[in-house]
Design an enzyme around this catalytic site. Sequence first.
Site, short mmCIF file in Angstrom:
data_model
loop_
_atom_site.label_atom_id
_atom_site.label_comp_id
_atom_site.label_asym_id
_atom_site.label_seq_id
_atom_site.Cartn_x
_atom_site.Cartn_y
_atom_site.Cartn_z
N GLU A 1 13.72 -14.70 -2.20
CA GLU A 1 14.15 -16.09 -1.40
C GLU A 1 12.97 -16.94 -1.16
O GLU A 1 13.07 -18.26 -1.26
CB GLU A 1 14.54 -15.78 0.03
N ASP B 1 0.88 -1.15 0.13
CA ASP B 1 0.00 0.12 -0.03
C ASP B 1 0.74 1.28 0.05
O ASP B 1 1.85 1.40 0.84
CB ASP B 1 -0.93 -0.05 1.37
#
Length: 540
Positions: free
Chosen positions: A258, A200
Amino acid sequence: MVKDWWRGAVIYQIYPRSFMDSNGDGIGDLPGITARLDHVADLGADAIWVSPFFRSPMKDFGYDVADYRAVDPMFGTLADFDALLARAHALGLKVIIDQVLSHTSDQHAWFAASRASRQNPQADWYVWADPRPDGTPPNNWLSVFGGSAWQWDSRRRQYYLHSFLTEQPDLNFHCQAVQDTLLGEVRFWCERGVDGFRFDACNHQFHDAQLRDNPPADGGEVSTVRADNPYAMQQHRHDKSQPENLVFLERLRRLLDEYGAVALGEVGDENAPPVMAQYTERGKRLHLAYSFSLLTSEHSARHLRTQVEALDQALAETDGWGCWAVSNHDVPRVASRWNANGQDDTRRDRLWLALLLSLRGSASVYQGEELGLPEAEVPFELLQDPYGRAFWPEFKGRDGARTPIPWLADAQHAGFTSGAPWLPVSDTHIPLAIDQQEGDPQSMLHFSRALLRWRRGQPLLRMGSMKFLDAPEPLLWFERRDGDASLQAVFNLSAEPASLALPQALAPIAGAPFSGARIEGRTLALPPFGVFFGEPLHAP
């Protein structure tokens, strides 16, 4: 395509408070979402985006986070989230959660520590500044919600920055400890198994360290807020979209890589396309950026072409990727916002959804768009949105797009809750309830499913390049291409029939869920709000 599932994906936005209530308190919750996920899977979406469900005092309905790792009790528990995640994955849906990094709630423990004194380990975790000699705020920055972006705090005898509500203090991203800590909060949800994040206000994460004044707007900006809000009177050159943010986004991307998690960034800016292109540049930062360009009231063919071309061209320069939307929880619903004559017309609703799903990029479908829900009328005495209360009556706030989803036409509160709903179920929505539309093969819901099913078999609409072709108002015409494969789409944006002279013969693409368009020689005739998908009869 598995690795890059997000390219061309259809992402269904769920606003938890209004999707489904499982316990009768009138507020939608995580178990309610889980119970109704079949609806989203049946629609044919690739992923869900769940708006904030974290612990919060709810001054901005979850976008003021008080604890990034806790589910607010009104929405359930962490175990409820785990169950939602497992059910979504079992249905083949990816799960994206909202993450609000630019600011917290003023009830967050970090802010309580920061405001306690100017000498403590978290003193510089938020943006604090001394007043000017006359006691006024340190500069002219404004809040998106109106008024100064600075709030005086008597404990520290300083102002703190809040780009949104006063209860939403901005974090200081110039502080390395803040960056490190926030990355840890993101890792917590990666470890839990989410497929991605919608970040956001992610271009608000840094401010100008010198706190320089913003210059006045010169008329050339396309403001992200209403003209009656003073925020639109400035060029927001120093309070957001700062270059330091690019470095942080690269750190964030390395973390997400990752886990194979995806980053969708909300980028609200007066000159958004180049910022979005930077933020999604060649896989270094965000995966895709969310566009505000089609969330305004303007919807002429010329305007739509201008907005889409601007972003498409900017992204082409950086190999970036966008995500389009025509509705969300912050703007009036498209079924009303782009309704020039005030008459309900399912043909028009179908056109906007088809357009959204035909643009180059990914698409975000807001809950209820698949039903053709119009904007709800919420009387002032029932209004919940602080933004609407501040600007009433010229602006009625965002509650009209946030009312509960109607599931069962004949049930109390349309089957959303057994209690009193936090916002009223609109009378105009009850005839459009999901159970009613299920029984009508001609309904918007059946069309939405057919459109998404057909689109899945059109790789050009997911990944092809895009080029607009010249057409007179009210027609919008573009081509999607990959090598020699070509698809052309034509949209009649008016309530009157229209025709288009074609330079080459086109044949309708089999299975497209539209009817009424006719090709007579080299002339394409479209009915009101007609849509045509075609391909050349001969290879170019």
